[in-house]
Design an enzyme around this catalytic site. Structure first.
Site, PDB file in Angstrom:
ATOM      1  N   ALA A  63       0.866  -1.175   0.000  1.00 46.19           N
ATOM      2  CA  ALA A  63       0.000   0.000   0.000  1.00 46.19           C
ATOM      3  C   ALA A  63       0.906   1.230   0.000  1.00 46.19           C
ATOM      4  O   ALA A  63       2.086   1.132   0.342  1.00 46.19           O
ATOM      5  CB  ALA A  63      -0.862  -0.016   1.252  1.00 46.19           C
ATOM      6  N   GLY A 102       0.391  -5.087   0.594  1.00 48.53           N
ATOM      7  CA  GLY A 102      -0.755  -5.019  -0.305  1.00 48.53           C
ATOM      8  C   GLY A 102      -0.440  -5.607  -1.678  1.00 48.53           C
ATOM      9  O   GLY A 102      -1.320  -6.137  -2.356  1.00 48.53           O
ATOM     10  N   GLU A 105      -0.908  -9.145  -1.409  1.00 47.85           N
ATOM     11  CA  GLU A 105      -2.347  -9.371  -1.233  1.00 47.85           C
ATOM     12  C   GLU A 105      -3.081  -9.300  -2.574  1.00 47.85           C
ATOM     13  O   GLU A 105      -4.028 -10.055  -2.812  1.00 47.85           O
ATOM     14  CB  GLU A 105      -2.917  -8.365  -0.231  1.00 47.85           C
ATOM     15  CG  GLU A 105      -2.430  -8.658   1.196  1.00 47.85           C
ATOM     16  CD  GLU A 105      -2.902  -7.629   2.208  1.00 47.85           C
ATOM     17  OE1 GLU A 105      -2.572  -6.447   2.009  1.00 47.85           O
ATOM     18  OE2 GLU A 105      -3.580  -8.003   3.167  1.00 47.85           O
ATOM     19  N   GLU A 125       3.924  -5.872   6.892  1.00 52.64           N
ATOM     20  CA  GLU A 125       3.162  -4.810   7.572  1.00 52.64           C
ATOM     21  C   GLU A 125       3.496  -4.718   9.052  1.00 52.64           C
ATOM     22  O   GLU A 125       3.469  -3.639   9.645  1.00 52.64           O
ATOM     23  CB  GLU A 125       1.659  -5.051   7.417  1.00 52.64           C
ATOM     24  CG  GLU A 125       1.118  -4.761   6.038  1.00 52.64           C
ATOM     25  CD  GLU A 125       1.221  -5.925   5.081  1.00 52.64           C
ATOM     26  OE1 GLU A 125       2.010  -6.863   5.349  1.00 52.64           O
ATOM     27  OE2 GLU A 125       0.523  -5.898   4.058  1.00 52.64           O
TER      28      GLU A 125
HETATM   29  N1  CAA Z   1       4.707   3.293   0.043  1.00 50.80           N
HETATM   30  C1  CAA Z   1       5.229   4.486  -0.302  1.00 50.80           C
HETATM   31  N2  CAA Z   1       6.528   4.663  -0.579  1.00 50.80           N
HETATM   32  C2  CAA Z   1       7.332   3.593  -0.516  1.00 50.80           C
HETATM   33  C3  CAA Z   1       6.856   2.321  -0.160  1.00 50.80           C
HETATM   34  C4  CAA Z   1       5.467   2.194   0.120  1.00 50.80           C
HETATM   35  N3  CAA Z   1       4.910   1.026   0.434  1.00 50.80           N
HETATM   36  N4  CAA Z   1       7.884   1.447  -0.167  1.00 50.80           N
HETATM   37  C5  CAA Z   1       8.964   2.153  -0.534  1.00 50.80           C
HETATM   38  N5  CAA Z   1       8.641   3.438  -0.740  1.00 50.80           N
HETATM   39  C6  CAA Z   1       9.528   4.515  -1.178  1.00 50.80           C
HETATM   40  C7  CAA Z   1      10.615   4.811  -0.154  1.00 50.80           C
HETATM   41  O1  CAA Z   1      10.160   5.713   0.825  1.00 50.80           O
HETATM   42  C8  CAA Z   1      11.696   5.387  -1.032  1.00 50.80           C
HETATM   43  O2  CAA Z   1      11.328   6.708  -1.313  1.00 50.80           O
HETATM   44  P1  CAA Z   1      12.446   7.828  -1.492  1.00 50.80           P
HETATM   45  O3  CAA Z   1      13.303   7.376  -2.646  1.00 50.80           O
HETATM   46  O4  CAA Z   1      11.676   9.061  -1.739  1.00 50.80           O
HETATM   47  O5  CAA Z   1      13.201   7.837  -0.191  1.00 50.80           O
HETATM   48  C9  CAA Z   1      11.561   4.611  -2.343  1.00 50.80           C
HETATM   49  O6  CAA Z   1      10.237   4.046  -2.311  1.00 50.80           O
HETATM   50  C10 CAA Z   1      12.555   3.494  -2.515  1.00 50.80           C
HETATM   51  O7  CAA Z   1      12.539   2.700  -1.331  1.00 50.80           O
HETATM   52  P2  CAA Z   1      13.881   2.129  -0.704  1.00 50.80           P
HETATM   53  O8  CAA Z   1      14.874   3.226  -0.579  1.00 50.80           O
HETATM   54  O9  CAA Z   1      13.486   1.397   0.516  1.00 50.80           O
HETATM   55  O10 CAA Z   1      14.364   1.139  -1.867  1.00 50.80           O
HETATM   56  P3  CAA Z   1      14.902  -0.344  -1.785  1.00 50.80           P
HETATM   57  O11 CAA Z   1      15.075  -0.768  -3.189  1.00 50.80           O
HETATM   58  O12 CAA Z   1      16.026  -0.455  -0.838  1.00 50.80           O
HETATM   59  O13 CAA Z   1      13.724  -1.213  -1.116  1.00 50.80           O
HETATM   60  C11 CAA Z   1      11.530  -2.066  -0.799  1.00 50.80           C
HETATM   61  C12 CAA Z   1      12.522  -1.386  -1.772  1.00 50.80           C
HETATM   62  C13 CAA Z   1      12.007  -3.470  -0.445  1.00 50.80           C
HETATM   63  C14 CAA Z   1      10.201  -2.121  -1.495  1.00 50.80           C
HETATM   64  C15 CAA Z   1      11.434  -1.228   0.511  1.00 50.80           C
HETATM   65  O14 CAA Z   1      11.176   0.116   0.176  1.00 50.80           O
HETATM   66  C16 CAA Z   1      10.335  -1.649   1.450  1.00 50.80           C
HETATM   67  O15 CAA Z   1      10.527  -2.571   2.235  1.00 50.80           O
HETATM   68  N6  CAA Z   1       9.192  -0.948   1.400  1.00 50.80           N
HETATM   69  C17 CAA Z   1       8.105  -1.165   2.344  1.00 50.80           C
HETATM   70  C18 CAA Z   1       7.289  -2.327   1.959  1.00 50.80           C
HETATM   71  C19 CAA Z   1       6.144  -2.456   2.897  1.00 50.80           C
HETATM   72  O16 CAA Z   1       6.249  -2.305   4.093  1.00 50.80           O
HETATM   73  N7  CAA Z   1       4.984  -2.777   2.337  1.00 50.80           N
HETATM   74  C20 CAA Z   1       3.794  -2.928   3.115  1.00 50.80           C
HETATM   75  C21 CAA Z   1       3.047  -1.640   3.109  1.00 50.80           C
HETATM   76  S1  CAA Z   1       1.707  -1.686   4.234  1.00 50.80           S
HETATM   77  C22 CAA Z   1       0.479  -2.451   3.420  1.00 50.80           C
HETATM   78  O17 CAA Z   1       0.640  -2.897   2.329  1.00 50.80           O
HETATM   79  C23 CAA Z   1      -0.778  -2.489   4.241  1.00 50.80           C
HETATM   80  C24 CAA Z   1      -1.875  -3.298   3.671  1.00 50.80           C
HETATM   81  O18 CAA Z   1      -1.939  -4.493   3.811  1.00 50.80           O
HETATM   82  C25 CAA Z   1      -3.016  -2.636   3.058  1.00 50.80           C
END
Ligand code: CAA
Length: 695
Positions: A63, A102, A105, A125
């Site tokens: 998400a 998400g 999901e 999450e």
């Molecule tokens: N939403 C918004 N922005 C996100 C994001 C997300 N889910 N995941 C990553 N980003 C952004 C980061 O903030 C970063 O932004 P900036 O360049 O502006 O700083 C950019 O994307 C790149 O991220 P990373 O620097 O972390 O890049 P990476 O290649 O090292 O890692 C990744 C990529 C593995 C996807 C890592 O970003 C990550 O673990 N992201 C979070 C994933 C996550 O937690 N997902 C679950 C979300 S909650 C959800 O989904 C709830 C639900 O069930 C409805």
């Protein structure tokens, strides 16, 4: 910007492409696009099956976290996923990069999943203080069983495509062209007339007993102390085995919304962004050129030097390690090998990786061997004369452009830089012990350090798996400067009547992994003692007065290593046990100094130990030693185990209320007149304006 989701056709297969950099997060536009494109594909009689794929580096990674806390915009993710699941044509998720949260999901709402061999899949999450809120806790167990679903949802770590295939989470793993693989898979489904597969209609396979859940909860209880989300995740997965799908989803939503508004999740989301933000240094052009670091070196093969060298070897960077005495060098190398062997025994790396990493570590006894290194980190004894000797040598042998770094934790980096003819190439890289484990790296910019050197070191921090935070020069930098204030207050509380175990318990209960005295026992009481003695010699007017901990050190109680420090320790056991001998020394100290001990409340301990750090943190910001409150918070989380679910010392201060803290600090200042308690100017300003560090 063009629409982030598009539909095209490849003969009779519809292809839905998501293009929303950087990680195809499922923001409003993406959700809307996914819904519209699916509806279009279903309405097109020529389309027999649908493939969903991400453009760029990944399938959706979750998400859009930036939308959290804002009013939800339709369509919400669970509704979109339900539409995918309700499709009367087979839908195939084509997964590459990281299908997370998400994103996974969405894939679970599809009938089939094809993944590239390098893909990783997970529900992280929990790390944001949440649970998968779009059906993940109900669908995943129906596919992989309750045990594995618990591991993935509560642990939050992604798994590789091959494991996902074994678990049945993925139906086919392809290498090479993912789209081609997914299209071929889809065509075969159509040709075979394969059935649709709605995960919500499946039963949870394998063990679904209540004991399974009880055992799982017990197994995480200690490590997850203080966190809310892991326990809610368990409840949600339990609902998948106890309730029909629809009721399970209701339970998931209910638990999800509670977490979403919790202070724990707000703190954890804050930390997620703060950790990424620290890499963006204010005032440093992001296009600043960086130097290439192919060959590193570490001076000193002690515990710290060895740990630092391991970080480079782990990242595949060759590293020389220098000692002046052969015996010390051999001992250091043997310790590194032992560390790697232990990791291999735990199954975390293979024996082959042990050898590969050891091969990258080259021992040397001669400074002349450092003539080709791109970066050298000094990790020798904390004494200015010793540092002077080392840096003069480095200046003599290192090639122009080599970065000369010091791992000092307290000494003046500008003075160290002045021992060379190239202060612009000198900076601090302050690792935290054990250096191969702790993620924090305080990168200390000297007065003359060049932007190029700063940019290179900040970038390198990430390469070697650290969270690098840029700080300025002062005694103890950010982390230890605040820590020393807390430690002095903890000692003072004991002077006045608290017991060491009472002080430790209050901070442990706040969420720290251990209290201040257990921590000094772990680090070695002699470390602080030596620093204090040095200060007493160099700057007697500003040095801390003698206290009962000095007497412990002089009585040979150095901490865990001597099985006696502030607490006693049994052999091979790190549990601190209150010591009658120490109580005696404390009582003697009080009576020698005419102190009548008084009853001290836990609240007073909490306020004094924490508020003194908040005040110092504010001074650090005022002085520009840290650029932003988030830099201070990231340092406390990754360097000192400050509980992530409280977001860092200054985030926590905002939750308590800066004005409340300020007023208490001022009250103590009025009572004691002590400089430490003089409210920082920034704190007074924030309190006056009704603001917080972040708000
Ligand atoms: N939403 C918004 N922005 C996100 C994001 C997300 N889910 N995941 C990553 N980003 C952004 C980061 O903030 C970063 O932004 P900036 O360049 O502006 O700083 C950019 O994307 C790149 O991220 P990373 O620097 O972390 O890049 P990476 O290649 O090292 O890692 C990744 C990529 C593995 C996807 C890592 O970003 C990550 O673990 N992201 C979070 C994933 C996550 O937690 N997902 C679950 C979300 S909650 C959800 O989904 C709830 C639900 O069930 C409805």
């Amino acid at each position: 910007m063009s629409h982030p989701v598009s539909l095209s056709r490849d003969s009779d297969i519809g292809v839905i492409r998501i293009n929303y950099p950087p990680v195809n997060a499922l923001g409003h536009g993406v959700r809307e696009g996914l819904q519209n494109c699916l509806r279009e594909a279903l309405a097109d009689d020529d389309i027999k099956a649908v493939v969903v794929i991400g453009e760029g580096k990944t399938f959706p990674a979750g998400a859009d976290i930036r939308e959290f806390g804002k009013p939800p915009q339709q369509p919400v993710l669970p509704a979109v996923i339900d539409e995918y699941e309700a499709s009367d044509k087979p839908v195939i998720a084509a997964i590459h990069g990281t299908a997370l949260g998400g994103g996974l999901e969405v894939a679970l709402g599809c009938d089939y999943r094809v993944a590239l061999d390098s893909a990783r899949l997970g529900l992280p999450e929990v790390k944001l203080g949440l649970l998968p809120g779009a059906g993940g806790t109900q669908r995943l167990p129906r596919l992989v069983g309750a045990q594995k679903a618990l591991e993935m949802i509560v642990g939050g770590n992604p798994i590789k495509a091959a494991e996902a295939r074994e678990l049945g989470l993925v139906d086919e793993v392809v290498s090479g062209d993912l789209l081609e693989g997914a299209l071929a898979f889809a065509r075969k489904l159509v040709a075979d007339g394969a059935p649709l597969r709605k995960i919500s209609e499946l039963d949870v396979p394998g063990d679904t007993s209540a004991e399974l859940f009880d055992h799982f909860e017990q197994s995480i209880a200690r490590k997850q102390r203080g966190f809310k989300a892991p326990f809610s995740c368990i409840k949600a997965v339990k609902a998948a085995v106890e309730l029909p799908y629809d009721k399970g989803v209701e339970r998931e939503r209910e638990l999800f919304f509670k977490l979403m508004v919790s202070s724990e999740s707000a703190a954890q989301r804050h930390v997620f962004f703060a950790e990424r933000e620290v890499a963006k240094v204010p005032g440093l052009d992001k296009d600043t050129p960086k130097r290439e670091i192919k060959q590193a070196a570490v001076i000193g093969a002690g515990t710290m030097g060895g740990g630092i060298a391991m970080n480079f070897a782990n990242a595949g960077i060759a590293v020389k390690i220098l000692e002046v005495k052969e015996e010390a060098l051999e001992k250091g190398i043997a310790l590194i090998r032992k560390n790697y062997e232990n990791t291999a025994k735990k199954g975390r790396i293979s024996q082959e990786q042990v050898e590969q990493r050891m091969a990258l570590i080259q021992p040397t006894l001669s400074y002349d061997d450092l003539s080709d290194v791109d970066l050298v980190i000094e990790a020798v004894f904390e004494n200015m004369d010793v540092k002077k000797a080392v840096f003069s040598e480095l200046d003599r042998v290192c090639k122009p452009g080599a970065i000369l770094a010091t791992n000092t934790s307290t000494l003046d980096v500008n003075r160290i830089a002045s021992f060379t003819n190239r202060p612009e190439d000198v900076m601090g890289m302050h690792f935290f012990s054990p250096a191969n484990v702790m993620k924090l790296l305080e990168n200390v910019r000297g007065e003359k350090t060049s932007d190029e050197v700063i940019a290179t070191v900040m970038d390198l921090s990430r390469r070697i798996g650290k969270v690098g935070v840029l700080v300025g020069v002062c005694h103890g930098f950010v982390g230890n400067r605040m820590l020393h204030k807390r430690q002095a207050e903890a000692i003072q509380l004991v002077n006045e009547g608290a017991s060491p175990e009472q002080v430790d318990k209050v901070l442990f209960d706040l969420g720290f992994p251990m209290g201040p005295f257990a921590m000094s026992d772990l680090a070695g009481m002699d470390v602080g003692y030596r620093i204090r003695e040095e200060l007493r010699k160099e700057d007697p007017d500003n040095a801390p007065p003698r206290n009962w901990t000095d007497e412990l050190v002089e009585a040979g109680r150095l901490g865990q290593k001597t099985q006696a420090g502030v607490f006693d320790y049994k052999e091979g056991d790190r549990t601190p046990v209150p010591s009658p001998d120490v109580d005696g020394i404390i009582e003697q100290y009080r009576s020698d100094n005419g102190i009548a001990p008084r009853e001290i409340s836990d609240q007073e301990i909490l306020e004094r130990c924490m508020y003194v750090m908040v005040n110092e943190g504010a001074r650090i910001l005022e002085e520009g030693i840290a650029a932003r409150p988030l830099d201070v918070d990231v340092i406390w989380i990754y360097g000192y185990g400050f509980p992530v679910y409280r977001g860092g010392v200054l985030f926590w201060a905002d939750q308590v209320g800066v004005k409340t803290i300020h007023d208490k600090i001022n009250e103590i200042y009025q009572q004691t007149g002590s400089d430490v308690w003089k409210p920082a100017k920034l704190l007074s300003e924030l309190a006056e304006q009704g603001k917080g560090f972040y708000r």
